[in-house]
Design a protein around this motif. Structure first.
Motif, mmCIF file in Angstrom:
data_model
loop_
_atom_site.group_PDB
_atom_site.id
_atom_site.type_symbol
_atom_site.label_atom_id
_atom_site.label_comp_id
_atom_site.label_asym_id
_atom_site.label_seq_id
_atom_site.Cartn_x
_atom_site.Cartn_y
_atom_site.Cartn_z
ATOM 1 N N HIS A 33 -14.288 -10.000 -30.839
ATOM 2 C CA HIS A 33 -15.569 -9.515 -30.330
ATOM 3 C C HIS A 33 -15.401 -8.053 -29.916
ATOM 4 O O HIS A 33 -16.333 -7.395 -29.523
ATOM 5 C CB HIS A 33 -16.020 -10.343 -29.126
ATOM 6 C CG HIS A 33 -15.078 -10.224 -27.987
ATOM 7 N ND1 HIS A 33 -13.988 -11.043 -27.832
ATOM 8 C CD2 HIS A 33 -15.024 -9.354 -26.972
ATOM 9 C CE1 HIS A 33 -13.324 -10.682 -26.755
ATOM 10 N NE2 HIS A 33 -13.915 -9.648 -26.222
ATOM 11 N N LEU A 87 -15.062 -4.434 -30.552
ATOM 12 C CA LEU A 87 -15.320 -3.482 -31.633
ATOM 13 C C LEU A 87 -14.377 -2.302 -31.640
ATOM 14 O O LEU A 87 -14.176 -1.676 -32.677
ATOM 15 C CB LEU A 87 -16.771 -3.017 -31.557
ATOM 16 C CG LEU A 87 -17.721 -4.118 -32.032
ATOM 17 C CD1 LEU A 87 -19.114 -3.888 -31.507
ATOM 18 C CD2 LEU A 87 -17.736 -4.159 -33.542
ATOM 19 N N SER A 88 -13.802 -1.983 -30.503
ATOM 20 C CA SER A 88 -12.857 -0.862 -30.482
ATOM 21 C C SER A 88 -11.624 -1.196 -31.311
ATOM 22 O O SER A 88 -11.107 -0.353 -32.036
ATOM 23 C CB SER A 88 -12.431 -0.536 -29.050
ATOM 24 O OG SER A 88 -13.544 -0.279 -28.267
ATOM 25 N N ARG A 136 -12.526 -0.931 -34.985
ATOM 26 C CA ARG A 136 -12.555 0.443 -35.448
ATOM 27 C C ARG A 136 -11.168 0.955 -35.800
ATOM 28 O O ARG A 136 -10.980 1.725 -36.718
ATOM 29 C CB ARG A 136 -13.155 1.317 -34.335
ATOM 30 C CG ARG A 136 -13.262 2.757 -34.675
ATOM 31 C CD ARG A 136 -14.574 3.011 -35.372
ATOM 32 N NE ARG A 136 -14.842 4.434 -35.436
ATOM 33 C CZ ARG A 136 -14.830 5.153 -36.557
ATOM 34 N NH1 ARG A 136 -14.544 4.578 -37.682
ATOM 35 N NH2 ARG A 136 -15.091 6.434 -36.515
ATOM 36 N N LEU A 150 -24.901 -4.330 -30.489
ATOM 37 C CA LEU A 150 -23.492 -4.606 -30.219
ATOM 38 C C LEU A 150 -22.708 -3.317 -30.031
ATOM 39 O O LEU A 150 -21.953 -3.150 -29.077
ATOM 40 C CB LEU A 150 -22.927 -5.376 -31.415
ATOM 41 C CG LEU A 150 -21.838 -6.404 -31.166
ATOM 42 C CD1 LEU A 150 -22.242 -7.375 -30.098
ATOM 43 C CD2 LEU A 150 -21.540 -7.148 -32.454
ATOM 44 N N ILE A 169 -20.619 -1.194 -26.177
ATOM 45 C CA ILE A 169 -19.167 -1.074 -25.999
ATOM 46 C C ILE A 169 -18.877 -0.201 -24.779
ATOM 47 O O ILE A 169 -19.360 0.926 -24.708
ATOM 48 C CB ILE A 169 -18.509 -0.416 -27.210
ATOM 49 C CG1 ILE A 169 -18.878 -1.156 -28.484
ATOM 50 C CG2 ILE A 169 -17.000 -0.410 -27.059
ATOM 51 C CD1 ILE A 169 -18.362 -0.464 -29.715
#
Lengths: 337, 324, 285
Positions: B214, B216-217, B220, B255, B259
């Motif tokens: 979950h 996202l960092s 990436r 989403l 972050i």
């Protein structure tokens, strides 16, 4: 701003199988009125322990020394009845895991009303219990306040939520209920222990927004415990970084992220995966054993800037720049060595 | 040339809910609701979503913990649910999984050496001596020393437990590893080390990863392509770069904008702040039409009637949304 | 390898030590085992397990016979000591049978389930619905009173409880990730049942087993008391009480000392079982 809470040289230890754990190693800090403070650190650094000590929630086998002043009164030596009143009315606590903090067999209404009727009372005999519960006036007032608080935390249908059981509510809702319950007594200090860790990212964003815009105000000081620096950045005005039972750095939020001074803070920031795709670096080693902690500075075995003095003398928390404190031998007398 | 290693076609998994005295079926948890995607050999494919998205269920179906209600999974050309048992066993040696919570994925009553040896024992690889040797190799590969071999999980830290889980996943020389939130239960400083280890191992052994997360960092930094899931459906698939620069689906935008970043440079990379109304509904009660419509800021009339299909809008960028 | 097992044991003993009562239980149980093991050497008149001395009947407690003599002139102290062996063997055997049977059935029913699983649990339910003593009595009444048959009879009343216990535990353990991890590796069911799940059942079985030991011994004594136990002249506590009952209240020592022995035995196993539960519980955390 006046200081609300002052912790002085707090030391906490426990006797266990392998020996004696010296967890909190003499921490000191201040929280001012109306100030949201972030208490940041990884697992086992002692942040939850610190607040539990403040709330006198530790087992009697704990060894505690040091002093904690709240509005000028010392908490640890305070008489129990007085402390319970204080704790119920002035200091509010939201524990970790909203999933488990509500009693599953009572409706929200019952729990919130009970909270208001019995807060601050240490011993409630049967007489008192029944007389309070029969007092229709008080109960109605409590109900009004409960509705008010649920609206304040942006729950769309307060009446329905009041009649629900915890299992019928989602994680985000439960968290809002807990926040509402904490605010019922109009406390001057709110302690929130990882309030968004168990929630989804989008829900987390909602709760953070709620806290910032509607809850944190000039009359409510907050200690916000988290291991997530990104959340702390959004929520806190000042951040305290803890490592192995010590506060290693304390600064205003923007300042901390702009110029982190302590090697541990630097390491922590470097370790966080960033959208800008800088390479992440872990911090070598592990958190120390509290039974045989490293001598001198507890971070020294893992520190890339370690010097000889670091293993011998424990550094003091000193003000290096205005409002920016570090506990590190690299910065003695306000200058970087 | 990119070859497809794993192909998921129209996968469905509903968990029945039993109720009443006689245990009748009174509803379904629609965990996975007709999803399709492909994973190329050598890449890191991220499956992203919040609770109730079904991403963990997808992973568990791929490794054989759950059986799908319908749909196909083709691994290296072989249909995983339509091949004879003996052959299937050989194929499954190529797929393994690292679970989310290292504390519960290791048997608390077994020592590290036995835990890592489990796959070797099940497939009867080599002699006892060979197996011990291989376990030693694996433990060293995940940067643990020999002294850890005889420890029990309770005496290991979270990061060490996860390393053991990774060693176990590597035992049979798999080609494909499902990583279910491999670092969520770990502290930030440990997380970085585990991620670096996983990346290193991938290069060394030319592994293909399916990363379920979950965060996202992490996506990436680590993933080549991403699929975003919501309530059992895939709403967007794109390369990581493309997804972050051009998020199309409203949910993806929401989403990304939530972050919690720590630098101003990062904040600039985020799309405009999107606030979602309400919370994720339970997968028992999936909204009609597009499952996201009740919370969507760009909702139109058809959104609650027809479920949008996944369409390729730009090169290799798929979205399931009526806006497009 | 040995070092780590030893450390586990040390930790367990540390926790056990913290509870004074369970230390007492441990000491008492060890004493009982010791007595049973060396019964012939400890007993002052070991031949009194079968010899009769008509001239010495019904002697009250004295220096030569601290527990007195019984209706056949036999030294009660020696018979109590010798009887400990019978009772312990009975208790241990019953527990072993019940645990083994219960574990296997519970594992199959819990992990494999299906028709066989339901069948097993329904049969277990039937057995559980009948009071265990009634079952035990019914079985022991129709078989010859040999040691093996007694163990068989008493086990009848005990195995369903273990099946149920194991079944419940297996149901929850089945959902643990480490079991799913083994499944994802393609492990056969038998492997998972015995190599992954079973080791996690051991703490509970140890606790329940030691707590039940006392009661198994008590059940054996009840049978003896009712005359359904081992054949005379084998010294068995329950039988001794049964025979001595006729001579109450005058010749109290015939029933008092065997009764005391039963009481102390059950009590000690209780203490030990309680202590073990605390010691093992914390470790599982």
């Amino acid at each position: 701003m006046k200081p609300l809470l002052r912790v002085q040289n707090l030391k906490v230890g426990f006797s266990i199988f392998d020996g004696f754990m010296k967890v909190l190693d003499g921490i000191s800090f201040t929280v001012f009125e109306g100030e949201p403070v972030g208490l940041v650190g990884e697992t086992g650094c002692g942040k939850s322990l610190t607040v539990k000590t403040m709330l006198r929630m530790l087992p009697s086998t704990a060894h505690i020394s040091g002093r904690i002043f709240f509005k000028g009164e010392e908490l640890l030596s305070m008489d129990e009845d007085r402390f319970y009143r204080l704790r119920g009315n002035e200091i509010a606590y939201i524990p970790q895991e909203p999933m488990n903090s509500l009693n599953p067999v009572f409706t929200i209404k019952e729990q919130m009303i009970d909270h208001m009727l019995f807060k601050g009372l240490r011993k409630v005999g049967w007489n008192k219990y029944y007389s309070l519960r029969k007092n229709k006036e008080r109960i109605n007032k409590a109900l009004e306040k409960a509705k008010e608080m649920l609206e304040k935390v942006q729950i769309p249908d307060p009446a329905r939520v009041l009649d629900s059981y915890p299992y019928q509510l989602s994680g985000g809702m439960r968290q809002r209920v807990l926040i509402a319950m904490a605010l019922l007594a109009s406390p001057s200090l709110l302690i929130a222990d990882e309030p968004t860790t168990a929630l989804d990212v989008t829900t987390q964003a909602q709760i953070v927004k709620l806290l910032k815009e509607r809850i944190f105000n000039e009359r409510l000081a907050t200690i916000y415990i988290t291991h997530n620096l990104g959340i702390a950045r959004q929520v806190a005005r000042r951040i305290l970084v803890m490592y192995a039972g010590n506060i290693v750095e304390s600064a205003f939020t923007e300042e901390l992220f702009r110029e982190p001074l302590h090697p541990y803070t630097r390491g922590l920031l470097d370790a966080i995966p960033k959208l800008t795709k800088e390479e992440v670096e872990g911090i070598p080693g592990r958190i120390p054993d509290y039974v045989n902690p490293p001598s001198g500075c507890r971070f020294h075995p893992r520190c890339p800037y370690r010097m000889n003095v670091c293993s011998k003398v424990k550094p003091e928390l000193t003000e290096v720049k205005s409002g920016h404190y570090v506990s590190c031998h690299l910065y003695e007398k306000g200058k970087r060595v | 040339m990119k070859t497809v290693l794993l192909n998921v076609e129209n996968l469905k998994k509903y968990f029945p809910i039993l109720g009443g005295i006689f245990g009748k079926v009174i509803g379904y948890v629609k965990a996975v609701d007709d999803i399709s995607f492909s994973i190329y050999e050598g890449e890191t494919f991220a499956l992203v979503g919040e609770s109730g998205s079904g991403k963990t269920t997808v992973g568990k179906i791929i490794v054989g913990i759950y059986k799908p209600d319908s749909g196909k999974i083709i691994f290296n050309g072989y249909d995983l649910f339509n091949t004879n048992k003996k052959f299937l066993k050989k194929i499954k040696m190529n797929i393994s999984m690292v679970f989310q919570d290292p504390a519960s994925s290791l048997n608390p009553r077994k020592r590290v050496i036995d835990i890592v040896m489990t796959p070797l024992n099940i497939y009867k690889i080599g002699s006892k001596q060979d197996r011990i040797k291989r376990v030693r190799e694996l433990i060293n590969l995940v940067e643990l020393t020999d002294e850890y071999l005889y420890k029990y999980p309770y005496s290991l830290s979270g990061g060490q437990k996860q390393r053991v889980a990774i060693a176990r996943a590597l035992a049979l020389n798999p080609r494909f590893i499902v990583l279910d939130e491999p670092t969520s239960a770990l502290d930030v400083s440990v997380q970085a080390k585990i991620l670096k280890l996983l990346i290193r191992l991938q290069k060394m052994y030319k592994l293909t990863y399916m990363l379920i997360t979950h965060d996202l960092s992490i996506v990436r930094n680590v993933a080549d392509r991403v699929a975003v899931m919501y309530l059992g459906n895939i709403v967007e698939i794109a390369s990581t770069e493309e997804l972050f620069h051009n998020p199309l689906h409203p949910y993806t935008r929401a989403l990304l904008s939530s972050i919690p970043v720590i630098t101003n440079e990062e904040a600039e990379l985020l799309p405009e702040k999107v606030e979602l109304k309400g919370e994720i509904p339970s997968p028992v009660d999936v909204p009609s039409g597009c499952p996201f419509h009740p919370r969507c800021y760009a909702r139109t009339d058809i959104c609650d009637k027809n479920k949008p299909a996944l369409k390729e809008l730009r090169k290799e960028h798929f979205v399931a949304c009526h806006l497009f | 390898m040995k070092g780590y097992r030893a450390e586990e044991l040390r930790r367990m003993l540390y926790r056990l030590k913290k509870n004074k009562l369970s230390i007492l239980g441990l000491i008492l149980v060890s004493t009982i085992f010791f007595i049973a093991l060396f019964a012939e050497i400890i007993a002052p008149y070991p031949e009194d397990s079968y010899k009769i001395h008509i001239e010495k009947v019904f002697q009250p407690p004295s220096w030569e016979h601290p527990f007195g003599t019984d209706e056949m002139g036999r030294d009660v102290l020696s018979r109590v000591i010798l009887g400990s062996r019978i009772s312990l063997i009975l208790g241990i055997s019953v527990i072993i049978v019940a645990v083994s049977l219960g574990t296997v059935l519970g594992l199959i029913a819990g992990y494999l389930g299906g028709f066989i699983g339901s069948l097993i649990m329904r049969v277990t339910d039937v057995f559980l619905s009948v009071p265990s003593m009634a079952l035990v009595l019914a079985v022991s009444a129709v078989v010859e009173p040999t040691m093996e048959n007694l163990i068989f009879a008493i086990s009848f009343g005990w195995w369903p409880w273990y099946t149920r216990l194991v079944y419940g535990e297996v149901l929850s353990l089945k959902e643990e990730e480490f079991v799913q991890a083994a499944e994802s590796l393609g492990a056969p069911s038998l492997y998972i049942m015995f190599k992954e799940i079973l080791p996690n059942l051991i703490p509970i079985l140890i606790v329940k087993g030691s707590l039940d030991m006392g009661y198994a011994i008590l059940t054996g004594s009840i049978l003896g008391f009712l005359g359904l136990g081992v054949r005379p002249p084998t010294p068995e506590w329950g039988t001794m009480i049964g025979n001595g009952r006729l001579h109450l209240p005058g010749k109290w020592w015939l029933t008092f000392f065997p009764g005391l022995a039963i009481f102390l035995t059950v009590f000690s196993f209780n203490l030990l079982g309680d202590g073990l539960r605390d010691a093992l519980d914390v470790k599982l955390e």
